[in-house]
Enzyme design. Sequence first.
Site, PDB file in Angstrom:
ATOM      1  N   LYS A   1       7.743  -6.117  -0.930  1.00 48.30           N
ATOM      2  CA  LYS A   1       8.710  -5.748  -2.003  1.00 48.30           C
ATOM      3  C   LYS A   1       8.273  -5.492  -3.347  1.00 48.30           C
ATOM      4  O   LYS A   1       7.292  -6.120  -4.008  1.00 48.30           O
ATOM      5  CB  LYS A   1       9.634  -7.106  -2.096  1.00 48.30           C
ATOM      6  CG  LYS A   1      10.914  -7.028  -2.920  1.00 48.30           C
ATOM      7  CD  LYS A   1      11.718  -8.283  -2.932  1.00 48.30           C
ATOM      8  CE  LYS A   1      12.998  -8.155  -3.872  1.00 48.30           C
ATOM      9  NZ  LYS A   1      13.866  -9.369  -3.600  1.00 48.30           N
TER      10      LYS A   1
ATOM     11  N   SER B   1      19.155 -12.621  -2.168  1.00 52.71           N
ATOM     12  CA  SER B   1      18.286 -11.361  -2.097  1.00 52.71           C
ATOM     13  C   SER B   1      17.861 -11.187  -0.608  1.00 52.71           C
ATOM     14  O   SER B   1      17.458  -9.953  -0.461  1.00 52.71           O
ATOM     15  CB  SER B   1      17.487 -11.279  -3.087  1.00 52.71           C
ATOM     16  OG  SER B   1      17.817 -11.405  -4.400  1.00 52.71           O
TER      17      SER B   1
ATOM     18  N   SER C   1      18.614  -8.180  -3.157  1.00 55.94           N
ATOM     19  CA  SER C   1      17.682  -7.358  -3.720  1.00 55.94           C
ATOM     20  C   SER C   1      16.640  -6.837  -3.014  1.00 55.94           C
ATOM     21  O   SER C   1      15.904  -5.840  -3.393  1.00 55.94           O
ATOM     22  CB  SER C   1      17.064  -7.765  -5.089  1.00 55.94           C
ATOM     23  OG  SER C   1      16.175  -8.794  -4.695  1.00 55.94           O
TER      24      SER C   1
END
Length: 464
Positions: A80, A180, A156
């Site tokens: 990520k 997220s 996210s």
Amino acid sequence: MNLHELSALTLRKLLYTGEISPTEVVQHYLERIDALNPKLHALTVYDGNRAMERAHRLEAEHSRPTLKHAPLWGLPFADKDVTDRAGFPTSHGTVGSVPPVALESSPIAQAMDRAGGISLGKTNVPEFAFSGYAQNRLPQGHALNPWDTRRDPGGSSSGAAVAVAARMLPLAPGNDGGGSIRIPAAACGLVGLKPTRPTTTSGLAVDGQLGRSVRDVALLFDGMADAQEASTEPSLLTAVEPYPEPLRLAWNTWSPWSADLPIECAPEVAAVFDDALTTLAHLGHHLRHEEPASYPGFGNAFTVSWMAGAAELEIADSNLDRYEALTRWLVRGGRSLTPEAVSIAFATLADFEAMIVAAYSPYDAVVTPVLTTVAPFLGAFDSTDGQHNFAQQCEFAPYTSYLNVCGLPAVSVPVGQHVTADGVRLPIAIQLIGRRGGEITLLRLASQLEDAYQWATSAPPSFV
């Protein structure tokens, strides 16, 4: 069958028996990324040469490590883009500053390496991973939902979810500070696990896992375990079998945000949720409606906690206008807080945590929705007013953030879909909440649901 159609667990078995090699797997997924990333923007950067070099190094080892010590051996993934990996820039999803090239890898990236994984690059995120949607202003574009590219994939861990759903990666790590992992998992039809908050962690965010199946998520959990203060005896993958004995389950559509905001599930979400409850009852579990008491102070306290964290960003006040409206609102709000206000907020959240843990403790798991709607169209969230944007997010995903406060494990499990007026199929998920350290029970229950609904083989039709 193409390699990308295989589960991560099947790929791992083939890698360990020598029927396929790490270089074959990496090359196949790099070709998938080359073909699909221009359409979906799941990865912000990737480096095929570097990935192939690591694959060759793994192949050159004289003997394969044991599954216990390297559960991800030869499997590709991507970090990520808030996670540092040495030699790669970490964009944090922002154009407000030049992304630094990391000099060393973060603990979770190092754990993935020790487990034998092969990083292909970085997955896309919204600015500073602050939002439950994907949109950002990066020149390469924000991640798009592979089920309908007109829609948002959630955030996210946006790019991670898109890449796994579109078969550009077999699995992907993420992190979750308010939903997220679970939000994009629900919007993209994946299993997404937010593990128990480690006792050594005081913040809201924890590292977690995204996969196409419960067993793939368990495999990734095992690979990340030594960076998460997580037990691997037995491994979670081993412990997922068999199905659980009949469990005592609570269910609700309650949210602490309802004290401040209008929270209501769309009819299609409510229908899928009701069907899942019926399925759980047919599977022999005992269900009871259990709704915690209203807690009016939660919304303000949670907002203060997010603002306090945002205030620590290394951004000069004079440069804030370079950043998105949500970031500006959070940072300015955080820098206006008094120490007393922050202290009161965290005390309030600690009291709230105790209330929820007590309310849910009689049950083996609690069942809730994840989102109030299917994946929204792009542009659904206000890009000019940060406060309104934040409220919109809380209305969209009101069932996730309070579990970060409580530190309880939770998993998003796809159990249905909604067919839109123009014939597009969109996934819908439920959330299973467990006791602290209760990942085994959660994933056994999730596995039972997965087999009942046969969702793991579903794929976005345009990206199979």
